[in-house]
Design an enzyme around this catalytic site. Structure first.
Site: not given
Ligand code: X8Z
Ligand code: ZN
Length: 605
Positions: A346-347, A376-377, A380, A404, A504, A514
């Site tokens: 997960h990024a 997105h990254e 940050h 975010e 998450h 988010y």
């Molecule tokens: O978790 C993330 C990022 C890392 S902060 C990739 N996002 C959420 C997800 O993947 O559920 C970005 C959009 C929503």
């Molecule tokens: Zn993020």
């Protein structure tokens, strides 16, 4: 638990035993503490947080890029130290509640009390147990695998299967098998809730949910109302999109699989969690409105590799006047998935030393979604770098939604004009294709909104005891049905634990950020375009190369959390309120199209 950029205080702080020193040395017993002592305490906390934060970040980095028995052990140990120190400091900070101190000291004292994502009570056994439980949960998710088509498929590839398969039976199979990976996590999750809540109560919060909601310069109840208000602004847009996409899925799959009066089967939307629907763009696409910017095809056709995608993202930020990423970013980031070891795919974006050791950790594939995620990254990383001169406790986002939203706001500037400028397309589509363009955007941006909202609505109910392990799953599907209008592809039982099939939840990262980001992203973008004097349709505006927008943006980022977020927001947008009207304005032409398409359909579920 792996360090997430904004879990600073969770993975921040110093050596064991230090807090005892503070407790006895700062002021004599039975005497009210002074403002000077409060300032000295805050300075000490910042110094200690800085030191342990770097150590914890490096341990977490090694864990996240090489999950094995030993790194799990190491990460549990450091989490234990971090939680202990952060909790000791938070309890210590309460002693200064009643005294008059300068504004910045008060703000820092508040952060010390509010900044722990998952506290434990001041009992060494429980601190250790919590660290073990959270490490197990995180690892179970990231090392989870399913058997499919005679192969063992790792977590990140299950996501790709959900994007690309179109056969309902296969989609249901992948979905069901991945959700089975989450089922055994329930006992650990319930224990985490118990210990975390006990910790939150020692800090003076009703539960962990109330602690999370206290980080927005307003009361927890006001924050709940604020999220509902924002949802009310954007819900009509989501409802129209849902109605249209369900009808298109019905055209493809028929009444049995997609009945027109039911929530949509969650595995048909091109995403494991039905949270973003970009992978099924083609199904929803309006006729004769193909904007010709399918990045899934173009990036491959132009020979982009993951590094080139990251370089392209960096190029956007430097065009605004930000300094290029440091050489160490390229040497130390994990951009590709290593072949020979378990990692957290997960990024995430990292700042390891609060100086310039910034990195991303991704398992990047060459496709449109990853193109977006890279921006997105990097958002940050550029934020982290912008606020590094702030005092330690202010080195974070104005609120977590801001953090975010930064890269996502930049990504809205990836317009056809921009793609032509960087040589990815040869001709810019004319405005007759705009509804197709907006549909592509809505399939990720708009589709996400109810999911972004409900993940923490579920956790708030869990932490408040309104849901128990016996009703966790039922409560989850109630929310998913109510807000997203989706349903599971196969029957669920109370033993299933579908929420933990989402990163998450398993990883313990708050999620309302988010939802806020999806609102702020458009609000920032509209403000940037307005400040450039942009007169065309909003979705055609790109501020690529605008040093003026860059300077204004940087000024907001440099503030970090040193001021209440409404002040930061006002400086950039002129408004002190988060406001869904920008996303609504952006999609107005699509809304007209959707209303027309849906006019003889029965919407809702
Ligand atoms: O978790 C993330 C990022 C890392 S902060 C990739 N996002 C959420 C997800 O993947 O559920 C970005 C959009 C929503
Ligand atoms: Zn993020």
């Amino acid at each position: 638990m792996p360090l997430h950029f904004s879990q600073r205080l969770l993975a921040t702080t110093a050596a064991i035993g230090f807090s005892a020193l503070i407790a006895t040395s700062c002021f004599a017993q039975n005497q009210a503490p002074t403002a000077a002592e409060a300032s000295a305490f805050v300075a000490k906390v910042e110094q200690e947080f800085t030191a342990l934060n770097e150590e914890a970040s490096r341990v977490n980095w090694v864990y996240a890029t090489y999950i094995n028995h030993d790194t799990q052990w190491l990460v549990a140990k450091i989490s234990e130290r971090v939680t202990k120190l952060a909790v000791d400091f938070a309890i210590e900070a309460k002693k200064y509640n009643g005294i008059k101190v300068p504004g910045d000291v008060r703000r820092k004292l508040d952060f010390i009390k509010q900044g722990i994502t998952l506290p434990a009570p001041q009992d060494p056994k429980l601190v250790a147990e919590l660290a073990e439980v959270t490490t197990r949960l995180s690892s179970a998710y990231s090392t989870g695998k399913i058997d499919f088509g005679g192969k063992s498929v790792p977590q990140n590839e299950t996501e790709v299967l959900m994007q690309t398969l179109r056969e309902p039976a296969q989609l249901a199979e992948v979905w069901t098998k991945w959700h089975a990976v989450a089922k055994p996590m329930k006992a650990d999750y319930a224990r985490m809730v118990e210990i975390g809540n006990a910790g939150a109560r020692e800090l003076g919060y009703a539960d962990v949910g109330a602690l999370w909601r206290s980080g927005y310069d307003m009361t927890p109840d006001e924050f709940t109302a604020e999220t509902d208000r924002l949802w009310g602004q954007v819900k009509p847009l989501y409802d129209q999109l849902h109605c249209h996409v369900r009808a298109k899925l019905n055209d493809k799959y028929g009444n049995e699989i997609v009945p027109l009066d039911q929530p949509i089967r969650a595995d048909l939307l091109g995403n494991m969690w039905a949270q973003e629907w970009g992978a099924i763009d083609d199904l929803a696409a309006p006729k004769n409105a193909d904007p010709g910017i399918d990045l899934n095809k173009i990036l491959k056709a132009k020979g982009y590799d993951p590094i080139k995608i990251v370089k392209t993202g960096e190029g956007f930020f430097t065009s605004l006047g930000f300094d290029p990423l440091p050489q160490t970013f390229w040497e130390r980031s994990q951009i590709l998935k290593p072949r020979d070891r378990e990692v957290v795919c997960h990024a995430s974006a990292w700042d390891l030393d609060d100086k310039d050791d910034i990195r991303i950790k991704m398992c990047t594939q060459v496709d449109a979604e990853n193109f977006q995620t890279v921006h997105h990254e990097l958002g940050h990383n550029f934020y982290q770098r912008a606020y590094k001169a702030q005092p330690q406790l202010f080195r974070t986002g104005a609120n977590d939604g801001f953090h975010e939203a930064i890269g996502d706001m930049i990504a809205l500037s990836i317009t056809p004009e921009y793609l032509k400028q960087i040589g990815l397309i040869d001709t810019v589509p004319d405005s007759s294709k705009d509804v197709g363009l907006l549909m592509q955007r809505a399939m990720s941006g708009v589709a996400f909104l109810p999911f972004g909202l409900l993940v923490d609505k579920w956790r708030w109910q869990v932490f408040a005891g309104q849901l128990t392990p016996a009703t966790y799953n039922e409560g989850w599907w109630k929310l998913r049905t109510q807000y997203q209008g989706v349903r599971p592809p196969v029957a669920r039982t109370a033993d299933d634990f579908d929420p933990a099939a989402k990163f998450h939840i398993a990883d313990g990262t708050p999620y309302m950020r988010y939802f806020l980001a999806r609102i702020l992203q458009y609000q920032f973008y509209k403000a940037a375009c307005d400040s450039m004097g942009w007169k065309g349709p909003l979705h055609r505006c790109s501020f690529y190369g605008s040093k003026e927008v860059g300077a204004k943006f940087k000024a907001m980022l440099e503030l970090g959390a040193s001021q209440p977020w409404p002040d930061a927001l006002e400086k950039f947008t002129g408004s002190r309120k988060m406001d869904g009207s920008a996303i609504v304005a952006y999609f107005e032409p699509l809304m007209v199209y959707l209303r027309e398409q849906n006019k003889s359909r029965k919407c809702g579920w």
